[in-house]
Motif scaffolding. Structure first.
Motif, PDB file in Angstrom:
ATOM      1  N   ASN A  68      -0.068   0.848   5.060  1.00  0.00           N
ATOM      2  CA  ASN A  68      -1.079   1.828   4.668  1.00  0.00           C
ATOM      3  C   ASN A  68      -0.763   3.190   5.254  1.00  0.00           C
ATOM      4  OD1 ASN A  68      -3.950   3.212   4.860  1.00  0.00           O
ATOM      5  ND2 ASN A  68      -4.111   1.569   3.364  1.00  0.00           N
ATOM      6  N   LEU A  69      -1.142   4.238   4.542  1.00  0.00           N
ATOM      7  CA  LEU A  69      -0.887   5.604   4.993  1.00  0.00           C
ATOM      8  C   LEU A  69      -1.652   5.971   6.263  1.00  0.00           C
ATOM      9  CD1 LEU A  69      -0.667   7.476   1.600  1.00  0.00           C
ATOM     10  CD2 LEU A  69       1.106   7.382   3.347  1.00  0.00           C
ATOM     11  N   ILE A  70      -2.530   5.098   6.704  1.00  0.00           N
ATOM     12  CA  ILE A  70      -3.166   5.301   8.010  1.00  0.00           C
ATOM     13  C   ILE A  70      -2.100   5.376   9.099  1.00  0.00           C
ATOM     14  CG2 ILE A  70      -4.522   4.071   9.771  1.00  0.00           C
ATOM     15  CD1 ILE A  70      -6.512   3.360   7.610  1.00  0.00           C
ATOM     16  N   LEU A  71      -0.939   4.737   8.885  1.00  0.00           N
ATOM     17  CA  LEU A  71       0.143   4.835   9.857  1.00  0.00           C
ATOM     18  C   LEU A  71       0.528   6.290  10.106  1.00  0.00           C
ATOM     19  CD1 LEU A  71       2.501   1.924   8.746  1.00  0.00           C
ATOM     20  CD2 LEU A  71       1.266   2.076  10.916  1.00  0.00           C
ATOM     21  N   ALA A  72       0.632   7.068   9.043  1.00  0.00           N
ATOM     22  CA  ALA A  72       0.952   8.488   9.192  1.00  0.00           C
ATOM     23  C   ALA A  72      -0.266   9.285   9.644  1.00  0.00           C
ATOM     24  CB  ALA A  72       1.482   9.043   7.871  1.00  0.00           C
ATOM     25  N   CYS A  73      -1.414   8.963   9.081  1.00  0.00           N
ATOM     26  CA  CYS A  73      -2.642   9.692   9.395  1.00  0.00           C
ATOM     27  C   CYS A  73      -3.028   9.543  10.860  1.00  0.00           C
ATOM     28  CB  CYS A  73      -3.762   9.178   8.483  1.00  0.00           C
ATOM     29  SG  CYS A  73      -5.360   9.949   8.764  1.00  0.00           S
ATOM     30  N   PHE A  74      -2.821   8.347  11.415  1.00  0.00           N
ATOM     31  CA  PHE A  74      -3.278   8.076  12.775  1.00  0.00           C
ATOM     32  C   PHE A  74      -2.562   8.953  13.797  1.00  0.00           C
ATOM     33  CE2 PHE A  74      -3.206   5.553  16.755  1.00  0.00           C
ATOM     34  CZ  PHE A  74      -4.577   5.541  17.000  1.00  0.00           C
ATOM     35  N   ALA A  75      -1.289   9.241  13.551  1.00  0.00           N
ATOM     36  CA  ALA A  75      -0.564  10.114  14.482  1.00  0.00           C
ATOM     37  C   ALA A  75      -1.258  11.466  14.600  1.00  0.00           C
ATOM     38  CB  ALA A  75       0.879  10.282  14.011  1.00  0.00           C
TER      39      ALA A  75
ATOM     40  N   LYS B 116      -7.335  10.961   4.677  1.00  0.00           N
ATOM     41  CA  LYS B 116      -8.495  10.075   4.561  1.00  0.00           C
ATOM     42  C   LYS B 116      -9.761  10.920   4.680  1.00  0.00           C
ATOM     43  CE  LYS B 116      -5.887   6.399   4.435  1.00  0.00           C
ATOM     44  NZ  LYS B 116      -5.786   5.542   3.219  1.00  0.00           N
ATOM     45  N   PRO B 117     -10.396  11.272   3.560  1.00  0.00           N
ATOM     46  CA  PRO B 117     -11.525  12.210   3.602  1.00  0.00           C
ATOM     47  C   PRO B 117     -12.670  11.800   4.515  1.00  0.00           C
ATOM     48  CG  PRO B 117     -10.714  11.988   1.356  1.00  0.00           C
ATOM     49  CD  PRO B 117      -9.982  10.970   2.170  1.00  0.00           C
TER      50      PRO B 117
ATOM     51  N   GLY C  56     -10.524  -2.867   7.071  1.00  0.00           N
ATOM     52  CA  GLY C  56     -10.568  -3.245   8.474  1.00  0.00           C
ATOM     53  C   GLY C  56      -9.684  -2.403   9.365  1.00  0.00           C
ATOM     54  N   TYR C  57      -8.596  -1.876   8.798  1.00  0.00           N
ATOM     55  CA  TYR C  57      -7.681  -1.086   9.619  1.00  0.00           C
ATOM     56  C   TYR C  57      -8.294   0.233  10.073  1.00  0.00           C
ATOM     57  CZ  TYR C  57      -6.477  -0.558   4.613  1.00  0.00           C
ATOM     58  OH  TYR C  57      -6.529  -0.469   3.242  1.00  0.00           O
ATOM     59  N   THR C  58      -9.376   0.657   9.460  1.00  0.00           N
ATOM     60  CA  THR C  58     -10.017   1.902   9.890  1.00  0.00           C
ATOM     61  C   THR C  58     -10.657   1.776  11.272  1.00  0.00           C
ATOM     62  OG1 THR C  58     -12.009   1.274   8.672  1.00  0.00           O
ATOM     63  CG2 THR C  58     -10.442   2.716   7.551  1.00  0.00           C
TER      64      THR C  58
ATOM     65  N   ASP D  76       0.844  -1.199   0.000  1.00  0.00           N
ATOM     66  CA  ASP D  76       0.000   0.000   0.000  1.00  0.00           C
ATOM     67  C   ASP D  76       0.878   1.247   0.000  1.00  0.00           C
ATOM     68  OD1 ASP D  76      -2.198  -1.614   0.099  1.00  0.00           O
ATOM     69  OD2 ASP D  76      -3.025  -0.764   1.947  1.00  0.00           O
ATOM     70  N   TRP D  77       1.984   1.173   0.726  1.00  0.00           N
ATOM     71  CA  TRP D  77       2.920   2.297   0.835  1.00  0.00           C
ATOM     72  C   TRP D  77       3.699   2.476  -0.472  1.00  0.00           C
ATOM     73  CZ3 TRP D  77       3.881   5.275   5.353  1.00  0.00           C
ATOM     74  CH2 TRP D  77       4.968   6.146   5.283  1.00  0.00           C
ATOM     75  N   PHE D  78       4.302   1.381  -0.962  1.00  0.00           N
ATOM     76  CA  PHE D  78       5.236   1.510  -2.078  1.00  0.00           C
ATOM     77  C   PHE D  78       4.533   1.606  -3.438  1.00  0.00           C
ATOM     78  CE2 PHE D  78       7.920  -0.106   1.315  1.00  0.00           C
ATOM     79  CZ  PHE D  78       8.976   0.788   1.235  1.00  0.00           C
ATOM     80  N   ASN D  79       3.335   1.059  -3.561  1.00  0.00           N
ATOM     81  CA  ASN D  79       2.566   1.315  -4.783  1.00  0.00           C
ATOM     82  C   ASN D  79       2.232   2.790  -4.901  1.00  0.00           C
ATOM     83  OD1 ASN D  79       2.307  -1.208  -6.111  1.00  0.00           O
ATOM     84  ND2 ASN D  79       0.770  -1.868  -4.619  1.00  0.00           N
ATOM     85  N   THR D  80       1.797   3.369  -3.789  1.00  0.00           N
ATOM     86  CA  THR D  80       1.464   4.799  -3.796  1.00  0.00           C
ATOM     87  C   THR D  80       2.709   5.652  -3.992  1.00  0.00           C
ATOM     88  OG1 THR D  80      -0.320   4.258  -2.236  1.00  0.00           O
ATOM     89  CG2 THR D  80       0.188   6.582  -2.554  1.00  0.00           C
TER      90      THR D  80
END
Length: 438
Positions: free
Chosen positions: A156-163, A190-191, A335-337, A56-60
């Motif tokens: 997933n970018l949720i790692l950065a977003c969650f902080a 994440k809109p 599910g990670y949401t 998810d990270w490296f494709n993006t």
């Protein structure tokens, strides 16, 4: 027995369930680690493609370093994701494929792991500020539980977003400006995270809402200029295309979901689920799922209306949890949401039955791994983590049915408790529906 000993006992026994549940999370993590060491891949609900770890990270990041983000790859991410990954990647690693970049880009891997560690630290600091006694156990559950580990494995970018989510909705920041900026970052990552921010509208904190809105738009415009594409029209068009694409990915949707909604498309699934599930079960699902979703939406709406009548009766985290929970019950963005919802739930005190039930469900959702009901398919593939060829087997599991149900229970438990708290507050003093203090 001395008074100090008696006080310690009174503190320990209510805490015992949380200690046992946190230890259960650790035990499930140990069992998953043992499975990985023996089989060379992570079991369900981790993704079927054992060679796709971190992708998810490296494709993006690949598209952040190349042209065609919105017209070729047809991304639905706002431009912030690409501006962020462009800043935290080694550009020379993205001249070939994303898989090559995963092995080459040391900066990307370090950033990914760094944000995971930062998330755990922020969880600890936030929960410790709320309650020092329960913080260790809840930090174990969130930091080493399935939602955050699944997010890490996906990259997933949720790692950065969650902080930034923890900073926006937790107790660490007191400044309205910084909280508004943190909220703007979460929405631009994440809109759908605009939903918990709307708790400001429910509590009629109009100035804070205006600040968050201005910061969100400003950040979007800045990153749009940096990336050079990603207009609202492009994102809307790609989102419509993504919805059509996802309709053919039923197995991935069911595998780790916050909602029962993906079960409604089981009859059209590419995997022959009807060979493993009786048709009567499918018919029951098709009847019960829409009913469960609608009733939960109604219950959450009733609690939010109650909160509007008594904006000071409930904490901001509760209203944010209701807004986000109602969305996750309706459809699953992955599910990670759950991670966002569980953090809000773990900010609750385990005092009344409603919050206590929600916290119990949150711990259960943090259990790592699953138990298979019926195998559906087995493939031969390469495990990137295990660095060998593996033969993973995947199928229907208890978790496919239990996890969305636990999300529903969380929403019901928090909603009923919210209505009770508002009724109690309303009986004591009936508020004016004018503007609340900003």
């Amino acid at each position: 027995m001395s008074e100090a000993e008696a006080g310690g006992g009174r503190r320990f026994w209510p805490l015992l369930p949380e200690i046992l549940l946190a230890l259960a999370v650790l035990a499930s993590l140990g069992m998953t680690a043992a499975f990985f060491l023996h089989h060379g891949y992570l079991p369900q609900p981790f993704v079927l493609d054992t060679n796709d770890t971190f992708m998810d990270w490296f494709n993006t990041a690949y598209w952040a370093n190349n042209r065609g983000i919105y017209d070729v790859w047809r991304s639905i991410y706002p431009p912030l994701s690409f501006a962020f990954l462009d800043s935290f990647s080694l550009h020379s690693c993205y001249l070939q494929s994303p898989f090559y970049a995963r092995d080459c880009d040391r900066l990307g891997r370090a950033t990914l792991i760094g944000f995971y560690l930062l998330d755990v630290v922020l969880i600890w600091l936030s929960l410790r500020r709320i309650d020092r006694v329960t913080a260790p156990w809840r930090t174990i559950a969130l930091g080493l539980g399935l939602p955050l580990l699944f997010t890490l494995e996906r990259g997933n970018l949720i790692l950065a977003c969650f902080a930034f989510f923890v900073l926006a909705h937790g107790p660490l920041l007191q400044s309205r400006l910084w909280r508004g900026l943190a909220a703007a970052v979460t929405i631009n990552f994440k809109p759908y995270l605009v939903l918990p921010v709307l708790e400001l509208a429910v509590r009629r904190r109009w100035r804070m809402l205006e600040l968050a809105g201005i910061a969100t738009i400003a950040l979007f415009l800045v990153t749009l200029a940096v990336v050079g594409s990603g207009t609202p029209g492009e994102i809307a068009s790609n989102t419509a295309n993504w919805i059509v694409f996802q309709s053919g990915q039923v197995w991935n949707e069911v595998n780790y979901s916050t909602s029962y909604a993906p079960f409604l498309t089981m009859r059209q699934a590419q995997v022959p689920l009807l060979d493993f599930v009786p048709s009567r079960t499918i018919e029951t699902i098709e009847f019960a799922v829409p009913l469960a979703i609608r009733l939960t939406q109604v219950m959450a709406l009733a609690a939010l209306v109650a909160a509007w009548l008594q904006p000071r009766a409930l904490p901001a985290s509760r209203i944010a949890a209701l807004l986000l929970g109602a969305y996750l019950v309706t459809q699953s963005p992955g599910g990670y949401t759950q991670l966002f919802l569980l953090f809000l739930v773990f900010m609750e005190p385990m005092k009344r039955p409603g919050p206590s039930l929600a916290i119990l469900c949150a711990y259960l959702l943090c259990l790592v791994g699953d138990v298979m009901l019926a195998p559906v398919l087995q493939i031969t593939s390469t495990s990137w983590l295990g660095e060998r060829t593996v033969d993973p087997q995947f199928g229907l599991t208890y978790g496919h049915f239990a996890r969305p149900g636990l999300i529903i229970l969380i929403v019901w438990a928090l909603s009923l408790d919210a209505i009770a708290q508002v009724a109690r507050a309303h009986g004591a003093s009936r508020p004016s529906l004018g503007l609340a203090a900003a």
